[in-house]
Design a protein around this motif. Structure first.
Motif, short mmCIF file in Angstrom:
data_model
loop_
_atom_site.label_atom_id
_atom_site.label_comp_id
_atom_site.label_asym_id
_atom_site.label_seq_id
_atom_site.Cartn_x
_atom_site.Cartn_y
_atom_site.Cartn_z
N GLY A 77 0.80 -1.09 -0.14
CA GLY A 77 0.08 0.09 -0.13
C GLY A 77 0.73 1.12 -0.08
O GLY A 77 0.54 2.09 -0.46
N LEU A 78 1.88 1.38 0.92
CA LEU A 78 2.85 2.56 0.93
C LEU A 78 3.38 2.65 -0.54
O LEU A 78 3.60 3.78 -0.99
N SER A 79 3.96 1.56 -1.18
CA SER A 79 4.74 1.70 -2.25
C SER A 79 3.79 2.06 -3.51
O SER A 79 4.05 3.02 -4.34
N THR A 80 2.35 1.77 -3.56
CA THR A 80 1.57 2.09 -4.40
C THR A 80 1.15 3.51 -4.00
O THR A 80 0.88 4.35 -5.04
N LEU A 81 1.23 4.00 -2.90
CA LEU A 81 1.01 5.28 -2.54
C LEU A 81 2.16 6.23 -3.03
O LEU A 81 1.85 7.34 -3.78
#
Length: 73
Positions: free
Chosen positions: A57-61
């Motif tokens: 999720g953080l990498s997608t953000l």
């Protein structure tokens, strides 16, 4: 115009070569830091599967929204 550029490059070649080596060194250091961080994070994720969704999720953000913030400068 082009002759002026080439003559400037030839006259100040030591200056431009020092800038080039400095740029290559900074690029190499940043690649090594990214490689180390990626390896550590990859091993950590492979050991603790519960962290996978949070990291994903953080990498997608960052991938989706960080480039747009950089364009503001």
């Amino acid at each position: 115009m082009i002759n002026d550029i080439f003559s400037l490059l030839i006259e100040k070649r030591t200056f431009f070569l020092s800038l080039l080596t400095e740029h290559l060194f900074i690029s190499l250091v940043s690649i090594l830091i990214a490689l180390a961080a990626g390896l550590v994070l990859g091993v950590f994720i492979s050991e603790y599967q519960k962290v996978l969704n949070t990291c994903w999720g953080l990498s997608t953000l960052f991938i989706r929204f960080l480039p747009y913030r950089c364009w503001a400068f």
